[in-house]
Write an enzyme that holds these catalytic residues in place. Structure first.
Site, mmCIF file in Angstrom:
data_model
loop_
_atom_site.group_PDB
_atom_site.id
_atom_site.type_symbol
_atom_site.label_atom_id
_atom_site.label_comp_id
_atom_site.label_asym_id
_atom_site.label_seq_id
_atom_site.Cartn_x
_atom_site.Cartn_y
_atom_site.Cartn_z
ATOM 1 N N GLU A 165 -10.050 -13.608 -3.287
ATOM 2 C CA GLU A 165 -10.680 -12.917 -2.168
ATOM 3 C C GLU A 165 -11.182 -13.924 -1.142
ATOM 4 O O GLU A 165 -11.224 -15.124 -1.405
ATOM 5 C CB GLU A 165 -11.803 -12.010 -2.676
ATOM 6 C CG GLU A 165 -12.923 -12.736 -3.378
ATOM 7 C CD GLU A 165 -13.923 -11.786 -4.033
ATOM 8 O OE1 GLU A 165 -13.893 -10.576 -3.792
ATOM 9 O OE2 GLU A 165 -14.769 -12.289 -4.788
ATOM 10 N N LYS A 174 0.807 -1.225 0.000
ATOM 11 C CA LYS A 174 0.000 0.000 0.000
ATOM 12 C C LYS A 174 0.841 1.278 0.000
ATOM 13 O O LYS A 174 0.369 2.334 -0.390
ATOM 14 C CB LYS A 174 -0.962 0.008 1.186
ATOM 15 C CG LYS A 174 -2.086 -1.015 1.056
ATOM 16 C CD LYS A 174 -3.391 -0.331 0.783
ATOM 17 C CE LYS A 174 -4.583 -1.245 0.599
ATOM 18 N NZ LYS A 174 -4.563 -2.539 1.231
HETATM 19 C C1 LIG Z 1 -5.319 -3.582 1.045
HETATM 20 C C2 LIG Z 1 -4.706 -4.896 1.012
HETATM 21 C C3 LIG Z 1 -5.087 -5.860 0.067
HETATM 22 C C4 LIG Z 1 -6.190 -5.616 -0.931
HETATM 23 O O1 LIG Z 1 -5.838 -4.589 -1.829
HETATM 24 P P1 LIG Z 1 -6.937 -3.826 -2.703
HETATM 25 O O2 LIG Z 1 -6.181 -2.868 -3.526
HETATM 26 O O3 LIG Z 1 -7.889 -3.163 -1.754
HETATM 27 O O4 LIG Z 1 -7.649 -4.875 -3.488
HETATM 28 C C5 LIG Z 1 -4.418 -7.066 0.055
HETATM 29 N N1 LIG Z 1 -3.431 -7.334 0.946
HETATM 30 C C6 LIG Z 1 -3.044 -6.452 1.869
HETATM 31 C C7 LIG Z 1 -1.952 -6.830 2.798
HETATM 32 C C8 LIG Z 1 -3.662 -5.200 1.943
HETATM 33 O O5 LIG Z 1 -3.269 -4.325 2.859
#
Ligand SMILES: *Cc1c(COP(=O)(O)O)cnc(C)c1O
Length: 327
Positions: free
Chosen positions: A206, A55
């Site tokens: 998911e 992120k």
């Molecule tokens: C946010 C997150 C995701 C999912 O990412 P998106 O862009 O919301 O689909 C997956 N793994 C981790 C560790 C995250 O922090």
């Protein structure tokens, strides 16, 4: 064909902004895992990214793209955790101020880390309040720029740098699997794959309890669900975004699901065999590979391990409570 919200050029521009600031995370392999699946597996280890998850890439790209006056006024976001820390760290590095709207039951480690990075935390109730409305109100009242966790072209382009780096390291792949929450990572991955490995099947994974992404892909429109009860707290989203869905519908081959016990088995496997600490959401893609639901024999497969932020006491308790595995 209608134009998608991001192009590979946007991902390349994000890579330029992130160069020397984000880590180029390692791509690890495991003979044991490869023997088990009969495939070549390339694990892209974003648990080693700054603040412990991919992120940081999207957040830094988005804050870096703000005009100087916007950056000086500050940023607000809502997040289940990792995006919050990512925005807080990006704001600190770029001399901005971060206000984070967070669920009151967010993992303690994530709240503490957000504050350590200089973020101001405002809590909401995950099951009752509308976090997006609260974020918009704070933005209006305090003149902050709202940077959402996934449904934003600059976020998606930043997240796309994960897969771009992976393909740069491995060359073309047959399959790429990415965890799926709101779809920023998956959408960015799919755009990078389309440019760098056009024949690669991009697949999102998911939690079984919250398969809104799979339902949406099949229905051809965004399906909304109630907040799913799953250990994968980074993928407890209720729906994909407008921008992420547009890309996913056009570029993603399929969306799979895995159960919480499968996530725990994968976490334990990575701890034991590869000495990697991963959070439940971080192993979604790997758990799908281990579940055997895909025909991968003889294929070159990229697997994004998306993050490793998990409260250590919770991590130990989760793994200790796990029923003994067969192998
Ligand atoms: C946010 C997150 C995701 C999912 O990412 P998106 O862009 O919301 O689909 C997956 N793994 C981790 C560790 C995250 O922090």
């Amino acid at each position: 064909m209608t134009e998608l919200p991001i192009t590979y050029a946007d991902i390349q521009a994000a890579q330029g902004r992130l160069a020397g600031i984000a880590h180029r995370t390692p791509v690890l392999r495991s003979r044991t895992a490869e023997a088990r699946c009969g495939a070549q597996l390339y694990f892209k280890c974003e648990n080693f990214q700054r603040m412990g998850a991919f992120k940081f890439r999207g957040a830094y790209n988005a804050v870096a793209k703000l005009a100087p006056a916007q950056r000086a006024a500050g940023v607000v976001t809502f997040s289940s955790g990792n995006h919050a820390q990512a925005i807080a760290l990006a704001c600190r590095l770029l001399a901005s101020h971060a206000v984070i709207v967070m669920p009151s039951d967010a993992p303690r480690a994530k709240v503490a880390a957000t504050r350590e990075y200089g973020g101001e935390v405002v809590f909401y109730d995950r099951y009752r309040d509308d976090r997006e409305a609260l974020g918009r109100r704070l933005a209006a009242e305090r003149g902050l720029s709202l940077i959402p966790p996934y449904d934003h072209p600059d976020i998606m382009a930043g997240q796309g740098s994960v897969a771009a780096e992976l393909f740069e390291a491995t060359g073309p792949l047959d399959v790429l699997l990415a965890p799926l929450g709101g779809g920023g990572l998956l959408a960015g991955s799919a755009v990078a794959a389309h440019a760098l490995s056009p024949d690669c099947a991009v697949i999102g994974v998911e939690p079984e309890a919250g398969d809104d992404g799979r339902q949406s892909l099949r229905a051809g429109h965004i399906v909304h669900i109630a907040t799913p009860a799953t250990l994968a707290d980074g993928a407890q989203t209720q729906h994909l975004g407008q921008h992420t869905f547009a890309v996913i519908a056009a570029r993603v081959r399929d969306i799979l699901t895995v159960s919480d016990p499968q996530l725990l088995d994968a976490m334990a496997w990575f701890a034991e065999r590869m000495k990697l600490v991963l959070e439940p959401t971080g192993v979604l893609a790997a758990a799908a590979v281990f579940s055997g639901q895909l025909a991968l024999r003889g294929k070159r497969v990229g697997v994004i391990l998306s993050g490793g932020n998990v409260d250590l006491a919770r991590y130990a308790a989760l793994l200790a409570a796990r029923p003994a595995a067969e192998d």
